[in-house]
Enzyme design. Structure first.
Site, PDB file in Angstrom:
ATOM      1  N   SER A  48       6.818  -0.636  10.143  1.00 39.62           N
ATOM      2  CA  SER A  48       5.436  -0.498   9.685  1.00 39.62           C
ATOM      3  C   SER A  48       5.254   0.921   9.167  1.00 39.62           C
ATOM      4  O   SER A  48       5.808   1.872   9.730  1.00 39.62           O
ATOM      5  CB  SER A  48       4.482  -0.728  10.860  1.00 39.62           C
ATOM      6  OG  SER A  48       3.188  -0.267  10.528  1.00 39.62           O
ATOM      7  N   MET A  88       0.848  -1.198   0.000  1.00 41.19           N
ATOM      8  CA  MET A  88       0.000   0.000   0.000  1.00 41.19           C
ATOM      9  C   MET A  88       0.886   1.251   0.000  1.00 41.19           C
ATOM     10  O   MET A  88       0.455   2.328   0.403  1.00 41.19           O
ATOM     11  CB  MET A  88      -0.924  -0.014   1.212  1.00 41.19           C
ATOM     12  CG  MET A  88      -1.890  -1.204   1.168  1.00 41.19           C
ATOM     13  SD  MET A  88      -3.447  -0.906   2.012  1.00 41.19           S
ATOM     14  CE  MET A  88      -2.885  -0.614   3.667  1.00 41.19           C
ATOM     15  N   ILE A  95      10.894  -7.497   9.445  1.00 38.37           N
ATOM     16  CA  ILE A  95      12.089  -6.646   9.537  1.00 38.37           C
ATOM     17  C   ILE A  95      11.852  -5.650  10.674  1.00 38.37           C
ATOM     18  O   ILE A  95      10.779  -5.039  10.751  1.00 38.37           O
ATOM     19  CB  ILE A  95      12.343  -5.897   8.206  1.00 38.37           C
ATOM     20  CG1 ILE A  95      12.461  -6.874   7.037  1.00 38.37           C
ATOM     21  CG2 ILE A  95      13.573  -4.993   8.307  1.00 38.37           C
ATOM     22  CD1 ILE A  95      13.676  -7.792   7.085  1.00 38.37           C
ATOM     23  N   GLU A 122      12.000  -0.535   4.916  1.00 36.31           N
ATOM     24  CA  GLU A 122      12.928  -1.672   4.743  1.00 36.31           C
ATOM     25  C   GLU A 122      12.209  -3.024   4.725  1.00 36.31           C
ATOM     26  O   GLU A 122      12.712  -3.980   4.154  1.00 36.31           O
ATOM     27  CB  GLU A 122      13.999  -1.689   5.854  1.00 36.31           C
ATOM     28  CG  GLU A 122      15.050  -0.612   5.707  1.00 36.31           C
ATOM     29  CD  GLU A 122      14.680   0.641   6.474  1.00 36.31           C
ATOM     30  OE1 GLU A 122      13.456   0.928   6.646  1.00 36.31           O
ATOM     31  OE2 GLU A 122      15.598   1.355   6.903  1.00 36.31           O
ATOM     32  N   TYR A 182       4.215   3.872   0.772  1.00 34.27           N
ATOM     33  CA  TYR A 182       4.971   4.400   1.907  1.00 34.27           C
ATOM     34  C   TYR A 182       5.988   3.341   2.349  1.00 34.27           C
ATOM     35  O   TYR A 182       6.039   2.902   3.495  1.00 34.27           O
ATOM     36  CB  TYR A 182       4.044   4.800   3.062  1.00 34.27           C
ATOM     37  CG  TYR A 182       4.599   5.988   3.811  1.00 34.27           C
ATOM     38  CD1 TYR A 182       4.642   7.242   3.194  1.00 34.27           C
ATOM     39  CD2 TYR A 182       5.103   5.875   5.101  1.00 34.27           C
ATOM     40  CE1 TYR A 182       5.178   8.347   3.852  1.00 34.27           C
ATOM     41  CE2 TYR A 182       5.640   6.965   5.761  1.00 34.27           C
ATOM     42  CZ  TYR A 182       5.672   8.201   5.123  1.00 34.27           C
ATOM     43  OH  TYR A 182       6.205   9.295   5.757  1.00 34.27           O
ATOM     44  N   HIS A 236       9.328  -3.652   3.217  1.00 34.67           N
ATOM     45  CA  HIS A 236       8.961  -3.843   1.804  1.00 34.67           C
ATOM     46  C   HIS A 236      10.214  -4.110   0.970  1.00 34.67           C
ATOM     47  O   HIS A 236      10.189  -4.934   0.054  1.00 34.67           O
ATOM     48  CB  HIS A 236       8.256  -2.602   1.242  1.00 34.67           C
ATOM     49  CG  HIS A 236       6.995  -2.226   1.956  1.00 34.67           C
ATOM     50  ND1 HIS A 236       6.909  -1.130   2.769  1.00 34.67           N
ATOM     51  CD2 HIS A 236       5.772  -2.813   1.973  1.00 34.67           C
ATOM     52  CE1 HIS A 236       5.684  -1.041   3.263  1.00 34.67           C
ATOM     53  NE2 HIS A 236       4.975  -2.044   2.800  1.00 34.67           N
ATOM     54  N   GLN A 264      -2.793 -12.251   7.609  1.00 30.30           N
ATOM     55  CA  GLN A 264      -2.971 -11.981   6.169  1.00 30.30           C
ATOM     56  C   GLN A 264      -2.239 -13.035   5.335  1.00 30.30           C
ATOM     57  O   GLN A 264      -2.775 -13.564   4.356  1.00 30.30           O
ATOM     58  CB  GLN A 264      -2.428 -10.583   5.865  1.00 30.30           C
ATOM     59  CG  GLN A 264      -2.262 -10.283   4.387  1.00 30.30           C
ATOM     60  CD  GLN A 264      -1.902  -8.830   4.142  1.00 30.30           C
ATOM     61  OE1 GLN A 264      -2.764  -7.974   4.185  1.00 30.30           O
ATOM     62  NE2 GLN A 264      -0.645  -8.531   3.891  1.00 30.30           N
TER      63      GLN A 264
HETATM   64  O1  PAF Z   1      -0.199  -5.768   3.479  1.00 32.66           O
HETATM   65  C1  PAF Z   1      -0.605  -4.825   2.775  1.00 32.66           C
HETATM   66  O2  PAF Z   1       0.060  -3.807   2.605  1.00 32.66           O
HETATM   67  C2  PAF Z   1      -1.966  -4.941   2.122  1.00 32.66           C
HETATM   68  O3  PAF Z   1      -2.878  -5.571   2.955  1.00 32.66           O
HETATM   69  C3  PAF Z   1      -1.929  -5.597   0.727  1.00 32.66           C
HETATM   70  C4  PAF Z   1      -1.486  -7.043   0.816  1.00 32.66           C
HETATM   71  C5  PAF Z   1      -0.995  -4.811  -0.171  1.00 32.66           C
HETATM   72  C6  PAF Z   1      -3.323  -5.572   0.107  1.00 32.66           C
HETATM   73  O4  PAF Z   1      -3.807  -4.281  -0.034  1.00 32.66           O
END
Ligand code: PAF
Length: 281
Positions: free
Chosen positions: A185, A30, A176, A35, A32, A37, A153
């Site tokens: 986060s 989503m 991380i 590290e 923003y 990501h 998730q």
């Molecule tokens: O984990 C996230 O950032 C979101 O839930 C995702 C998997 C990109 C779905 O919008």
């Protein structure tokens, strides 16, 4: 790096790549980016010929009182990070590109979505499963990368892929952390300096809980109570839940005798909700 805002642009590139026999890795985000990501993008880069990062704040996974409007966004910084890590395409659609007028089709995973975050965020996981299914179809990715920080998730997406026969492998990647232990986060940016310091109690509590499990404690309630009381020793922390569930079905356990996920969600000063966990396989 290609910047695509339209589904058709992504599909056109995917068609070319598939024709050339290349594999595609998808990192759904989503935006923003931090590290956490980056570690997913790096892993996708190592394992796949082409890497697509989706950068989309998905409105249908936010409840009416949640932070959709204020969710942090910085698309240019995200592009710089993705480009630096060698991503091939960043997909940044507008909501009306993803959800056409009259959109009425949703994907959900029932039992796994009712515990943990599903309790206080009842529509959240249907929104996640729906957007993730769309991204899988749009990108035709061979592998998709998800962080273990959102462990529920990850379990739900894996189950959806298995149950609905999606042709994709889901890769879970370790949490991380900042040097002091706070899980990375995008929502950490909501914390002021003092709250940020106090949030460290969450990792400290989980570390204590993990030590208990690893040294043989079988009583889930004892572990949960220890974790909860450490977190609650910090007055600005309000525990939403501390739960121990089995790592496959996400159902509560009283006795620890198989793979478990211990997950917490904590409100900091009633305004920022942080999640964290540990998994013992
Ligand atoms: O984990 C996230 O950032 C979101 O839930 C995702 C998997 C990109 C779905 O919008």
């Amino acid at each position: 790096m290609i910047r695509a805002t339209k589904i058709d642009e992504v599909k056109a590139n995917v068609r070319e790549w598939k024709k050339a026999g290349l594999t595609i890795g998808l990192v759904p985000t989503m935006g923003y980016l931090h590290e956490g990501h980056a570690s997913l993008i790096e892993r996708a880069r190592r394992e796949c010929d082409k890497v697509i990062v989706s950068d989309f704040v998905n409105p249908i996974q936010f409840g009416p009182k949640e932070d959709l409007a204020t969710y942090p966004r910085d698309f240019e910084a995200d592009c710089r990070l993705c480009e630096g890590l060698g991503a091939d395409l960043i997909f940044h659609p507008e909501p009306d590109e993803m959800y056409l007028d009259g959109f009425h089709s949703y994907v959900g995973v029932d039992t796994l979505s009712t515990e943990l975050c599903g309790k206080s965020r009842p529509i959240h996981f249907n929104g996640v499963c729906t957007v993730v299914s769309k991204l899988f179809n749009i990108t035709e990715a061979d592998k998709a990368y998800f962080g273990e920080k959102d462990a529920q998730q990850l379990a739900i997406v894996k189950r959806m892929v298995r149950d609905l026969n999606f042709n994709i492998e889901i890769v879970g990647c370790p949490i991380i952390r900042e040097e002091d232990g706070l899980a990375k986060s995008s929502r950490n940016t909501y914390l002021n300096e003092d709250e940020r310091k106090k949030a460290l109690i969450i990792h400290q509590a989980l570390t204590k809980g993990e030590q208990m499990v690893r040294s043989g404690e079988k009583d889930a309630n004892k572990v949960k109570e220890t974790v909860r009381s450490i977190i609650e020793s910090e007055p600005i922390c309000r525990v939403d839940y501390v739960e121990i569930v089995d790592w496959n079905e996400l159902q509560k356990v009283d006795t620890i005798d198989g793979p478990i996920l211990t997950a917490v969600a904590v409100y900091m000063d009633e305004k920022v909700r942080l999640i964290d966990n540990f998994i013992v396989e």
